[in-house]
Design an enzyme around this catalytic site. Structure first.
Site, PDB file in Angstrom:
ATOM      1  N   LYS A 112       0.813  -1.093  -0.003  1.00 24.61           N
ATOM      2  CA  LYS A 112       0.075   0.041   0.082  1.00 24.61           C
ATOM      3  C   LYS A 112       0.893   0.964   0.026  1.00 24.61           C
ATOM      4  CE  LYS A 112      -2.023  -1.114   3.907  1.00 24.61           C
ATOM      5  NZ  LYS A 112      -1.425  -2.505   4.187  1.00 24.61           N
ATOM      6  N   ARG A 146     -10.047   0.632   8.469  1.00 20.40           N
ATOM      7  CA  ARG A 146      -9.286  -0.596   8.771  1.00 20.40           C
ATOM      8  C   ARG A 146     -10.273  -1.687   9.535  1.00 20.40           C
ATOM      9  NH1 ARG A 146      -3.580   0.125   8.627  1.00 20.40           N
ATOM     10  NH2 ARG A 146      -2.480  -1.691   9.295  1.00 20.40           N
ATOM     11  N   ARG A 175      11.680  -5.322   4.932  1.00 19.72           N
ATOM     12  CA  ARG A 175      11.465  -3.816   4.510  1.00 19.72           C
ATOM     13  C   ARG A 175      12.563  -2.923   5.400  1.00 19.72           C
ATOM     14  NH1 ARG A 175       5.655  -1.763   5.139  1.00 19.72           N
ATOM     15  NH2 ARG A 175       5.808  -3.235   7.310  1.00 19.72           N
ATOM     16  N   ARG A 220      11.197  -0.907  10.909  1.00 20.63           N
ATOM     17  CA  ARG A 220      10.091  -0.770  12.146  1.00 20.63           C
ATOM     18  C   ARG A 220       9.909  -1.767  13.045  1.00 20.63           C
ATOM     19  NH1 ARG A 220       4.909   0.189   8.287  1.00 20.63           N
ATOM     20  NH2 ARG A 220       4.035  -1.129   9.830  1.00 20.63           N
ATOM     21  N   ARG A 237      -0.681  -8.908  13.392  1.00 21.42           N
ATOM     22  CA  ARG A 237      -1.198  -7.904  12.164  1.00 21.42           C
ATOM     23  C   ARG A 237      -1.813  -8.788  11.337  1.00 21.42           C
ATOM     24  NH1 ARG A 237       4.355  -5.390  10.572  1.00 21.42           N
ATOM     25  NH2 ARG A 237       3.243  -3.985   9.069  1.00 21.42           N
TER      26      ARG A 237
HETATM   27  P1  AP5 Z   1       4.997  -1.625   1.605  1.00 25.37           P
HETATM   28  O1  AP5 Z   1       4.508  -0.665   0.628  1.00 25.37           O
HETATM   29  O2  AP5 Z   1       5.634  -0.964   3.097  1.00 25.37           O
HETATM   30  O3  AP5 Z   1       3.521  -2.306   2.486  1.00 25.37           O
HETATM   31  P2  AP5 Z   1       2.150  -1.809   3.148  1.00 25.37           P
HETATM   32  O4  AP5 Z   1       0.979  -2.192   2.516  1.00 25.37           O
HETATM   33  O5  AP5 Z   1       2.322  -0.348   3.140  1.00 25.37           O
HETATM   34  O6  AP5 Z   1       2.499  -2.349   4.601  1.00 25.37           O
HETATM   35  P3  AP5 Z   1       2.463  -1.953   6.122  1.00 25.37           P
HETATM   36  O7  AP5 Z   1       3.154  -2.943   6.940  1.00 25.37           O
HETATM   37  O8  AP5 Z   1       3.029  -0.555   6.167  1.00 25.37           O
HETATM   38  O9  AP5 Z   1       0.984  -1.989   6.408  1.00 25.37           O
HETATM   39  P4  AP5 Z   1       0.394  -2.066   7.601  1.00 25.37           P
HETATM   40  O10 AP5 Z   1      -1.036  -2.130   7.045  1.00 25.37           O
HETATM   41  O11 AP5 Z   1       0.677  -3.259   8.388  1.00 25.37           O
HETATM   42  O12 AP5 Z   1       1.149  -0.982   8.498  1.00 25.37           O
HETATM   43  P5  AP5 Z   1       0.512   0.533   8.890  1.00 25.37           P
HETATM   44  O13 AP5 Z   1       1.700   1.613   8.739  1.00 25.37           O
HETATM   45  O14 AP5 Z   1      -0.612   0.891   8.178  1.00 25.37           O
HETATM   46  O15 AP5 Z   1       5.748  -2.909   1.164  1.00 25.37           O
HETATM   47  C1  AP5 Z   1       6.195  -3.737   1.959  1.00 25.37           C
HETATM   48  C2  AP5 Z   1       7.409  -4.412   1.414  1.00 25.37           C
HETATM   49  O16 AP5 Z   1       7.228  -5.104   0.405  1.00 25.37           O
HETATM   50  C3  AP5 Z   1       8.431  -3.141   1.208  1.00 25.37           C
HETATM   51  O17 AP5 Z   1       9.756  -3.573   1.660  1.00 25.37           O
HETATM   52  C4  AP5 Z   1       8.336  -3.261  -0.124  1.00 25.37           C
HETATM   53  O18 AP5 Z   1       9.758  -2.660  -0.839  1.00 25.37           O
HETATM   54  C5  AP5 Z   1       8.119  -4.510  -0.647  1.00 25.37           C
HETATM   55  N1  AP5 Z   1       7.084  -4.591  -1.715  1.00 25.37           N
HETATM   56  C6  AP5 Z   1       6.236  -3.699  -2.072  1.00 25.37           C
HETATM   57  N2  AP5 Z   1       5.463  -4.013  -3.033  1.00 25.37           N
HETATM   58  C7  AP5 Z   1       6.189  -5.271  -3.595  1.00 25.37           C
HETATM   59  C8  AP5 Z   1       5.960  -6.112  -4.878  1.00 25.37           C
HETATM   60  N3  AP5 Z   1       4.725  -5.931  -5.836  1.00 25.37           N
HETATM   61  N4  AP5 Z   1       6.809  -6.940  -5.058  1.00 25.37           N
HETATM   62  C9  AP5 Z   1       7.766  -7.373  -3.992  1.00 25.37           C
HETATM   63  N5  AP5 Z   1       7.974  -6.469  -2.859  1.00 25.37           N
HETATM   64  C10 AP5 Z   1       7.156  -5.465  -2.766  1.00 25.37           C
HETATM   65  O19 AP5 Z   1      -0.127   0.118  10.386  1.00 25.37           O
HETATM   66  C11 AP5 Z   1       1.077   0.062  11.568  1.00 25.37           C
HETATM   67  C12 AP5 Z   1       0.064  -0.039  12.728  1.00 25.37           C
HETATM   68  O20 AP5 Z   1      -0.503   1.212  13.162  1.00 25.37           O
HETATM   69  C13 AP5 Z   1      -0.913  -1.138  12.790  1.00 25.37           C
HETATM   70  O21 AP5 Z   1      -0.515  -2.333  13.194  1.00 25.37           O
HETATM   71  C14 AP5 Z   1      -1.956  -0.565  13.692  1.00 25.37           C
HETATM   72  O22 AP5 Z   1      -1.452  -0.783  15.183  1.00 25.37           O
HETATM   73  C15 AP5 Z   1      -1.791   1.130  13.676  1.00 25.37           C
HETATM   74  N6  AP5 Z   1      -2.633   1.604  12.617  1.00 25.37           N
HETATM   75  C16 AP5 Z   1      -2.522   2.106  11.381  1.00 25.37           C
HETATM   76  N7  AP5 Z   1      -3.511   2.533  10.730  1.00 25.37           N
HETATM   77  C17 AP5 Z   1      -4.693   1.958  11.422  1.00 25.37           C
HETATM   78  C18 AP5 Z   1      -5.998   2.051  11.608  1.00 25.37           C
HETATM   79  N8  AP5 Z   1      -6.732   2.744  10.452  1.00 25.37           N
HETATM   80  N9  AP5 Z   1      -6.759   1.783  12.476  1.00 25.37           N
HETATM   81  C19 AP5 Z   1      -6.429   1.351  13.613  1.00 25.37           C
HETATM   82  N10 AP5 Z   1      -4.876   1.105  13.784  1.00 25.37           N
HETATM   83  C20 AP5 Z   1      -4.046   1.438  12.829  1.00 25.37           C
END
Ligand code: AP5
Ligand code: ZN
Length: 216
Positions: free
Chosen positions: A13, A88, A127, A161, A172
């Site tokens: 994402k 979410r 990552r 992270r 997660r």
């Molecule tokens: P990346 O693009 O970083 O993936 P992502 O989908 O953004 O993953 P996240 O881990 O950031 O999502 P998340 O939802 O767990 O975390 P968030 O920060 O929102 O890609 C991942 C890796 O893969 C990278 O190294 C990239 O280079 C590689 N890659 C990408 N595309 C690829 C491809 N096509 N092929 C190969 N490799 C690829 O949330 C963190 C925490 O915050 C949550 O656990 C929760 O506690 C809290 N939080 C955030 N939002 C909310 C909400 N709305 N409600 C409640 N709690 C929340």
């Protein structure tokens, strides 16, 4: 363009949002990034969110809805935005619908990135991001063109992270399937869901999203 990027942790994402920012000239609103910034700044929200995020659980709807509502009022969001990692839960989805209805700015599309669980674990384990601009990299899938130097800003500082470990990732993923996956049916029923194969390589995924959006 008012867009939601939906998908499990590590689906890509953030990676795709950073590209769509340039393609459509709209900001990326990542609730994860906003919460991590609050933790780093030691704000009240950050203090309440830290332990929950470290454990891989979801932060409360009230906290997250409020930070998104405040952010949507800012000037750079008036011509569109990419919601990355929000909503979410079904309660968050209802809330954002109401927020956008009040502003008479309905969503254009919801893109769902589909990626298998094994690949998700592999992606988050490798990552790392630029400490200056947040550009996303991976140990094997996407390294900077010059080793140790960010392609986007030239910084040589990178970070990983705290929640990107196998144990937290299991929590997660559980939270994703329990709380977030129901949004797929929710947006499908509204005729807004655009599923995209997130297993393809990064450029191909961007192209698939663009063609889904151009047709929506
Ligand atoms: P990346 O693009 O970083 O993936 P992502 O989908 O953004 O993953 P996240 O881990 O950031 O999502 P998340 O939802 O767990 O975390 P968030 O920060 O929102 O890609 C991942 C890796 O893969 C990278 O190294 C990239 O280079 C590689 N890659 C990408 N595309 C690829 C491809 N096509 N092929 C190969 N490799 C690829 O949330 C963190 C925490 O915050 C949550 O656990 C929760 O506690 C809290 N939080 C955030 N939002 C909310 C909400 N709305 N409600 C409640 N709690 C929340
Ligand atoms: Zn950078």
């Amino acid at each position: 363009m008012r867009l939601i990027l939906l998908g499990p942790p590590g689906a890509g994402k953030g990676t795709q949002a950073q590209r769509l920012v340039k393609l459509y000239d709209i900001p990326q609103l990542s609730t994860g990034d906003m919460l991590r910034a609050a933790v780093q700044q030691g704000t009240e929200v950050g203090r309440r969110a830290k332990a929950v995020m470290d454990a891989g659980e979801l932060v409360s709807d009230d906290i997250v809805n409020q930070i998104v509502s405040d952010r949507l009022d800012e000037a750079d969001c008036q011509n569109g935005f990419i919601l990355d990692g929000y909503p979410r839960t079904l309660a968050q989805a209802d809330r954002v619908d109401a927020m956008l209805q009040e502003k008479d700015k309905p969503l254009d599309a919801v893109v769902e990135l589909r990626v298998e669980d094994d690949a998700l674990v592999e992606r988050v384990s490798g990552r790392f991001t630029c400490a200056n601009c947040g550009a996303v990299y991976h140990d094997t899938q996407k390294q900077p063109q010059t080793e140790g130097v960010c392609d986007a800003c030239g910084s040589t500082e990178f970070k990983r992270r705290a929640d990107d470990n196998a144990e937290t990732m299991r929590t997660r993923l559980r939270a994703y399937y329990k709380e977030t996956a129901p949004l797929i049916g929710y947006y499908h029923a509204k005729g807004m869901l655009q599923p995209v194969d997130g297993m393809a390589d990064i450029d191909e995924v961007t192209m698939a999203i663009q063609s889904a959006l151009d047709g929506s």
